[in-house]
Scaffold this motif. Structure first.
Motif, PDB file in Angstrom:
ATOM      1  N   VAL A   1      40.632  42.125  48.191  1.00  0.00           N
ATOM      2  CA  VAL A   1      41.222  42.033  49.073  1.00  0.00           C
ATOM      3  C   VAL A   1      41.743  42.864  50.322  1.00  0.00           C
ATOM      4  O   VAL A   1      41.275  44.102  50.009  1.00  0.00           O
ATOM      5  CB  VAL A   1      42.222  42.097  48.098  1.00  0.00           C
ATOM      6  N   ARG A   2      42.061  42.416  51.356  1.00  0.00           N
ATOM      7  CA  ARG A   2      41.888  43.049  52.692  1.00  0.00           C
ATOM      8  C   ARG A   2      42.858  42.931  53.532  1.00  0.00           C
ATOM      9  O   ARG A   2      43.187  41.857  52.686  1.00  0.00           O
ATOM     10  CB  ARG A   2      40.708  43.010  53.690  1.00  0.00           C
ATOM     11  N   PRO A   3      43.604  44.262  54.376  1.00  0.00           N
ATOM     12  CA  PRO A   3      45.203  44.105  55.144  1.00  0.00           C
ATOM     13  C   PRO A   3      44.477  43.045  55.459  1.00  0.00           C
ATOM     14  O   PRO A   3      45.712  42.399  55.646  1.00  0.00           O
ATOM     15  CB  PRO A   3      44.310  45.445  56.081  1.00  0.00           C
ATOM     16  N   ASP A   4      43.436  42.243  55.892  1.00  0.00           N
ATOM     17  CA  ASP A   4      43.244  40.061  57.274  1.00  0.00           C
ATOM     18  C   ASP A   4      43.161  40.155  55.924  1.00  0.00           C
ATOM     19  O   ASP A   4      43.262  38.622  56.635  1.00  0.00           O
ATOM     20  CB  ASP A   4      42.642  41.231  58.458  1.00  0.00           C
ATOM     21  N   GLY A   5      43.132  39.137  54.677  1.00  0.00           N
ATOM     22  CA  GLY A   5      42.563  38.906  53.498  1.00  0.00           C
ATOM     23  C   GLY A   5      41.731  38.628  52.923  1.00  0.00           C
ATOM     24  O   GLY A   5      42.411  40.345  52.310  1.00  0.00           O
ATOM     25  N   TRP A   6      40.706  38.078  51.995  1.00  0.00           N
ATOM     26  CA  TRP A   6      40.423  38.747  50.840  1.00  0.00           C
ATOM     27  C   TRP A   6      38.942  37.555  51.082  1.00  0.00           C
ATOM     28  O   TRP A   6      39.410  36.746  52.060  1.00  0.00           O
ATOM     29  CB  TRP A   6      40.991  38.028  49.809  1.00  0.00           C
ATOM     30  N   TRP A   7      38.694  37.758  49.819  1.00  0.00           N
ATOM     31  CA  TRP A   7      36.978  37.090  49.729  1.00  0.00           C
ATOM     32  C   TRP A   7      36.657  37.303  48.112  1.00  0.00           C
ATOM     33  O   TRP A   7      37.610  37.978  47.979  1.00  0.00           O
ATOM     34  CB  TRP A   7      35.729  37.988  50.473  1.00  0.00           C
ATOM     35  N   ALA A   8      36.057  36.799  48.146  1.00  0.00           N
ATOM     36  CA  ALA A   8      36.152  36.262  46.132  1.00  0.00           C
ATOM     37  C   ALA A   8      34.916  35.455  46.132  1.00  0.00           C
ATOM     38  O   ALA A   8      34.236  34.787  46.850  1.00  0.00           O
ATOM     39  CB  ALA A   8      37.160  35.420  45.412  1.00  0.00           C
ATOM     40  N   GLN A   9      33.604  36.096  45.045  1.00  0.00           N
ATOM     41  CA  GLN A   9      32.451  35.585  44.999  1.00  0.00           C
ATOM     42  C   GLN A   9      32.539  35.192  43.840  1.00  0.00           C
ATOM     43  O   GLN A   9      32.718  35.861  42.863  1.00  0.00           O
ATOM     44  CB  GLN A   9      31.363  36.606  45.111  1.00  0.00           C
ATOM     45  N   CYS A  10      32.125  34.342  43.935  1.00  0.00           N
ATOM     46  CA  CYS A  10      30.730  33.847  42.295  1.00  0.00           C
ATOM     47  C   CYS A  10      29.946  33.399  41.704  1.00  0.00           C
ATOM     48  O   CYS A  10      28.566  33.791  42.999  1.00  0.00           O
ATOM     49  CB  CYS A  10      31.012  32.129  42.196  1.00  0.00           C
ATOM     50  N   SER A  11      28.806  34.063  40.880  1.00  0.00           N
ATOM     51  CA  SER A  11      27.727  34.355  40.768  1.00  0.00           C
ATOM     52  C   SER A  11      26.943  33.767  40.928  1.00  0.00           C
ATOM     53  O   SER A  11      25.940  33.729  41.144  1.00  0.00           O
ATOM     54  CB  SER A  11      27.187  35.756  39.551  1.00  0.00           C
ATOM     55  N   ARG A  12      27.479  32.168  40.788  1.00  0.00           N
ATOM     56  CA  ARG A  12      26.765  31.197  40.316  1.00  0.00           C
ATOM     57  C   ARG A  12      27.086  30.586  41.652  1.00  0.00           C
ATOM     58  O   ARG A  12      25.837  29.380  42.470  1.00  0.00           O
ATOM     59  CB  ARG A  12      27.102  30.204  39.504  1.00  0.00           C
ATOM     60  N   HIS A  13      27.890  30.195  42.373  1.00  0.00           N
ATOM     61  CA  HIS A  13      28.534  29.600  43.637  1.00  0.00           C
ATOM     62  C   HIS A  13      28.621  30.215  44.944  1.00  0.00           C
ATOM     63  O   HIS A  13      29.291  29.243  45.713  1.00  0.00           O
ATOM     64  CB  HIS A  13      30.055  28.636  43.515  1.00  0.00           C
ATOM     65  N   GLY A  14      28.328  31.670  45.205  1.00  0.00           N
ATOM     66  CA  GLY A  14      28.482  32.339  46.237  1.00  0.00           C
ATOM     67  C   GLY A  14      29.666  32.601  46.897  1.00  0.00           C
ATOM     68  O   GLY A  14      31.043  32.471  45.464  1.00  0.00           O
ATOM     69  N   ARG A  15      30.068  32.930  48.124  1.00  0.00           N
ATOM     70  CA  ARG A  15      31.260  33.256  47.913  1.00  0.00           C
ATOM     71  C   ARG A  15      32.355  32.498  49.164  1.00  0.00           C
ATOM     72  O   ARG A  15      31.436  31.863  50.119  1.00  0.00           O
ATOM     73  CB  ARG A  15      30.433  34.883  49.135  1.00  0.00           C
ATOM     74  N   VAL A  16      33.188  32.655  48.962  1.00  0.00           N
ATOM     75  CA  VAL A  16      34.284  32.500  50.017  1.00  0.00           C
ATOM     76  C   VAL A  16      35.180  33.393  50.593  1.00  0.00           C
ATOM     77  O   VAL A  16      35.138  34.261  50.280  1.00  0.00           O
ATOM     78  CB  VAL A  16      34.701  31.495  49.569  1.00  0.00           C
TER      79      VAL A  16
END
Length: 84
Positions: free
Chosen positions: A60-75
């Motif tokens: 989580v960042r001040p301007d949003g977030w990123w989430a990463q699955c070990s199989r399906h990549g990052r969003v």
């Protein structure tokens, strides 16, 4: 619209906030639907991959977030903002 989302949050097999299969009514939540209030208000990033149900690494960042699955990549939340 769900089809346009990246795989880790758009596949729709598992709930991205609880990790339970979509439509599974036995979540054990006192609310009934199993989705936390903060998630329903849009304040919580996804924690589980929608395609495989695995727990994702979330930053989580001040301007949003990123989430990463070990199989399906990052969003990234900034990618979702451009889709609106």
């Amino acid at each position: 619209m769900v089809e346009d989302l990246p795989t880790p949050i758009g596949a729709g097999v598992y709930d991205v906030y609880t990790g339970f299969p979509v439509g599974d009514s036995d979540t054990g939540s006192p609310v009934g639907d199993g989705v936390p209030l903060a998630a329903r208000l849009g304040l919580e990033p996804p924690r589980f991959c929608a395609e495989c149900g695995r727990r994702m690494v979330v930053q989580v960042r001040p301007d949003g977030w990123w989430a990463q699955c070990s199989r399906h990549g990052r969003v990234d939340s900034t990618d979702l903002d451009s889709a609106r």
